[in-house]
Design a protein around this motif. Structure first.
Motif, PDB file in Angstrom:
ATOM      1  N   LYS A  70       0.818  -1.207   0.000  1.00 18.84           N
ATOM      2  CA  LYS A  70       0.000   0.000   0.000  1.00 18.84           C
ATOM      3  C   LYS A  70       0.853   1.259   0.000  1.00 18.84           C
ATOM      4  O   LYS A  70       0.627   2.177  -0.786  1.00 18.84           O
ATOM      5  N   GLN A  71       1.861   1.296   0.879  1.00 19.87           N
ATOM      6  CA  GLN A  71       2.612   2.539   1.032  1.00 19.87           C
ATOM      7  C   GLN A  71       3.949   2.266   1.709  1.00 19.87           C
ATOM      8  O   GLN A  71       4.033   1.383   2.561  1.00 19.87           O
ATOM      9  N   VAL A  72       4.959   3.018   1.308  1.00 17.89           N
ATOM     10  CA  VAL A  72       6.205   3.017   2.081  1.00 17.89           C
ATOM     11  C   VAL A  72       6.421   4.405   2.661  1.00 17.89           C
ATOM     12  O   VAL A  72       6.009   5.403   2.075  1.00 17.89           O
ATOM     13  N   ARG A  73       7.018   4.431   3.837  1.00 12.40           N
ATOM     14  CA  ARG A  73       7.478   5.703   4.407  1.00 12.40           C
ATOM     15  C   ARG A  73       8.935   5.475   4.766  1.00 12.40           C
ATOM     16  O   ARG A  73       9.288   4.458   5.367  1.00 12.40           O
ATOM     17  N   PHE A  74       9.774   6.395   4.406  1.00 19.85           N
ATOM     18  CA  PHE A  74      11.189   6.255   4.748  1.00 19.85           C
ATOM     19  C   PHE A  74      11.829   7.623   4.813  1.00 19.85           C
ATOM     20  O   PHE A  74      11.877   8.353   3.828  1.00 19.85           O
ATOM     21  N   SER A  75      12.284   7.961   5.994  1.00 21.24           N
ATOM     22  CA  SER A  75      12.964   9.231   6.193  1.00 21.24           C
ATOM     23  C   SER A  75      13.771   9.105   7.470  1.00 21.24           C
ATOM     24  O   SER A  75      13.304   9.448   8.554  1.00 21.24           O
ATOM     25  N   PRO A  76      14.991   8.534   7.339  1.00 21.27           N
ATOM     26  CA  PRO A  76      15.730   8.157   8.546  1.00 21.27           C
ATOM     27  C   PRO A  76      16.162   9.332   9.423  1.00 21.27           C
ATOM     28  O   PRO A  76      16.715   9.133  10.502  1.00 21.27           O
ATOM     29  N   ARG A  77      15.862  10.537   9.016  1.00 18.32           N
ATOM     30  CA  ARG A  77      16.143  11.687   9.884  1.00 18.32           C
ATOM     31  C   ARG A  77      14.996  11.934  10.863  1.00 18.32           C
ATOM     32  O   ARG A  77      15.102  12.737  11.758  1.00 18.32           O
ATOM     33  N   LEU A  78      13.870  11.274  10.616  1.00 16.49           N
ATOM     34  CA  LEU A  78      12.651  11.666  11.325  1.00 16.49           C
ATOM     35  C   LEU A  78      11.938  10.523  12.029  1.00 16.49           C
ATOM     36  O   LEU A  78      10.842  10.720  12.538  1.00 16.49           O
ATOM     37  N   ASP A  79      12.532   9.325  12.028  1.00 14.15           N
ATOM     38  CA  ASP A  79      11.781   8.193  12.592  1.00 14.15           C
ATOM     39  C   ASP A  79      12.290   7.793  13.978  1.00 14.15           C
ATOM     40  O   ASP A  79      13.479   7.834  14.254  1.00 14.15           O
ATOM     41  N   TYR A  80      11.349   7.410  14.841  1.00 16.23           N
ATOM     42  CA  TYR A  80      11.662   6.986  16.200  1.00 16.23           C
ATOM     43  C   TYR A  80      11.050   5.604  16.405  1.00 16.23           C
ATOM     44  O   TYR A  80       9.828   5.453  16.444  1.00 16.23           O
ATOM     45  N   VAL A  81      11.944   4.622  16.554  1.00 18.49           N
ATOM     46  CA  VAL A  81      11.486   3.231  16.711  1.00 18.49           C
ATOM     47  C   VAL A  81      11.011   3.038  18.151  1.00 18.49           C
ATOM     48  O   VAL A  81      11.654   3.529  19.083  1.00 18.49           O
ATOM     49  N   PRO A  82       9.879   2.354  18.361  1.00 18.61           N
ATOM     50  CA  PRO A  82       9.407   2.175  19.739  1.00 18.61           C
ATOM     51  C   PRO A  82      10.278   1.184  20.520  1.00 18.61           C
ATOM     52  O   PRO A  82      11.015   0.399  19.923  1.00 18.61           O
ATOM     53  N   ILE A  83      10.149   1.235  21.829  1.00 23.87           N
ATOM     54  CA  ILE A  83      10.862   0.258  22.667  1.00 23.87           C
ATOM     55  C   ILE A  83      10.157  -1.082  22.521  1.00 23.87           C
ATOM     56  O   ILE A  83       8.959  -1.194  22.761  1.00 23.87           O
ATOM     57  N   LEU A  84      10.906  -2.086  22.095  1.00 20.70           N
ATOM     58  CA  LEU A  84      10.361  -3.444  21.966  1.00 20.70           C
ATOM     59  C   LEU A  84      11.320  -4.383  22.693  1.00 20.70           C
ATOM     60  O   LEU A  84      12.392  -3.959  23.148  1.00 20.70           O
ATOM     61  N   ASP A  85      10.947  -5.656  22.786  1.00 25.04           N
ATOM     62  CA  ASP A  85      11.888  -6.633  23.353  1.00 25.04           C
ATOM     63  C   ASP A  85      13.210  -6.537  22.613  1.00 25.04           C
ATOM     64  O   ASP A  85      13.230  -6.308  21.400  1.00 25.04           O
ATOM     65  N   LYS A  86      14.285  -6.766  23.344  1.00 22.69           N
ATOM     66  CA  LYS A  86      15.617  -6.591  22.749  1.00 22.69           C
ATOM     67  C   LYS A  86      15.792  -7.460  21.499  1.00 22.69           C
ATOM     68  O   LYS A  86      16.318  -7.000  20.482  1.00 22.69           O
ATOM     69  N   GLU A  87      15.298  -8.701  21.560  1.00 24.36           N
ATOM     70  CA  GLU A  87      15.472  -9.610  20.412  1.00 24.36           C
ATOM     71  C   GLU A  87      14.706  -9.081  19.200  1.00 24.36           C
ATOM     72  O   GLU A  87      15.165  -9.170  18.070  1.00 24.36           O
ATOM     73  N   LYS A  88      13.535  -8.552  19.493  1.00 27.67           N
ATOM     74  CA  LYS A  88      12.706  -8.041  18.398  1.00 27.67           C
ATOM     75  C   LYS A  88      13.362  -6.796  17.779  1.00 27.67           C
ATOM     76  O   LYS A  88      13.406  -6.636  16.561  1.00 27.67           O
TER      77      LYS A  88
END
Ligand code: FE2
Length: 367
Positions: A271-289
């Motif tokens: 459906k859609q891609v979003r990509f802008s590595p200056r603006l993304d914040y990955v959520p806290i997930l399990d370390k392995e994930k």
């Protein structure tokens, strides 16, 4: 697909299955003058107020029409061809244009030439079909005076205004609020991933180009996604499941939206891609994930930035590029400000503009 009758019941038969059409579905579609406005094709009655126990007293097929007397006294003559158009739940105009995957080997793609009467022409129809196939199109010879890009956008549909304004000037300037307004290289990205909704289509119009660098770059996010799915299904899976936060801040506004880097539709298709590595914040997930997520994002970034997928070309003055911001990534090579000016204007439109125009032209030319 055929309409069949059995006593007072109406059936649809496509050769492999036969099923009854609900009488209420047919009653909602009565189209006599007192029920439907001929110009707008909008109903003159509210079906939610009808008796829900609608049934059919008599039904006949007469040439291309289905004649029905309903139990509430309404008689109607329904155009069978018109009904048949509704039997597909899919969009029969846009969805039937196949997306063509492409990478750096793409060549001989047709450029279009602006001329008088362009917006209501068959060439405009061809342009829009090409846009949906490849995700972008270049139109030459577009006037550069008086912010013509806005007129261009509004002649297809409506310009999508943002906090950057109705349109924006892309040139290097002091104290920029975005790297776009410098002369630095811009790696492939999608625009405005922090907006809800993200602008669908970007128009970029070249006004002045006096520099040797500053080439436009494009990458097909659809091709990359399909390749990743085949080559690294685990990466594809996690990137299409984890939502990240995209954020933009300046002195007037704080924009934020959450989304997967690869967004799939209800049928698990692209459906859609979003990509802008200056603006993304990955959520806290399990370390392995997170471990898997970071590997996957790195791989995706390598693919987006690889020469294998990128095309580069120079926009000349009067060239206007229209690109799908949900499908493609765009960027530019760096340039030397000392060499001269580079000036582009940009604006956004949404899919309702291109889809509405395409359906209108298809109807107009009976295609
Ligand atoms: Fe951009």
């Amino acid at each position: 697909m055929k309409i069949e009758l059995d006593e007072n019941k109406v059936y649809i038969n496509n050769g492999s299955f036969k099923r009854e059409i609900h009488p209420f579905w047919l009653r909602e579609r009565v189209d006599g003058e007192e029920f439907l406005d001929k110009g707008t094709q909008q109903r003159l009655f509210d079906p939610t107020t009808l008796n829900s126990k609608i049934s059919i007293n008599t039904a006949n097929i007469n040439d291309k029409f289905l004649e029905i007397d309903f139990n509430d006294g309404v008689k109607s003559k329904l155009d069978i061809d018109k009904l048949a158009l509704e039997f597909s739940n899919e969009d029969t105009v846009i969805r039937t244009i196949p997306k063509i995957k492409w990478n750096s080997t793409l060549e001989n793609i047709k450029n279009f030439e602006y001329q008088d009467g362009f917006f209501d022409s068959k060439e405009m129809y061809n342009l829009l079909v090409s846009f949906y196939k490849y995700g972008f199109v270049v139109i030459k010879n577009i006037p550069t005076e008086d912010n013509f890009i806005v007129k261009f956008a509004n002649s297809i549909g409506s310009v999508r205004r943002t906090n950057f304004g109705e349109y924006f000037d892309v040139k290097s300037k002091p104290d920029p609020n975005d790297l776009a307004y410098t002369s630095l290289e811009l790696s492939p990205h999608t625009d405005n991933p922090y907006r809800n909704p993200v602008p669908c289509i970007q128009l970029l119009h070249c006004i002045v180009s006096e520099v040797t660098g500053g080439l436009s770059t494009l990458v097909d996010g659809f091709t990359v996604t399909e390749d990743l799915k085949k080559e690294n299904p685990d990466f594809y899976k996690i990137l299409s499941e984890v939502k990240v936060r995209f954020k933009f801040i300046d002195k007037d506004v704080v924009l934020e939206d959450w989304s997967e880097l690869i967004k799939l539709d209800d049928n698990k298709n692209f459906k859609q891609v979003r990509f802008s590595p200056r603006l993304d914040y990955v959520p806290i997930l399990d370390k392995e994930k997170l471990d898997l997520y970071y590997k996957a994002r790195k791989k995706l970034s390598e693919m987006y930035n690889s020469e294998k997928y990128r095309i580069e070309f120079k926009l000349a003055p009067k060239d206007l590029m229209m690109m799908d911001n949900y499908r493609l990534l765009h960027g530019r090579t760096s340039y030397e400000v000392k060499e001269g000016n580079r000036f582009l204007q940009g604006c956004y439109i949404d899919y309702d503009s291109t889809e509405g125009k395409l359906r209108h032209l298809k109807r107009k030319f009976n295609i």
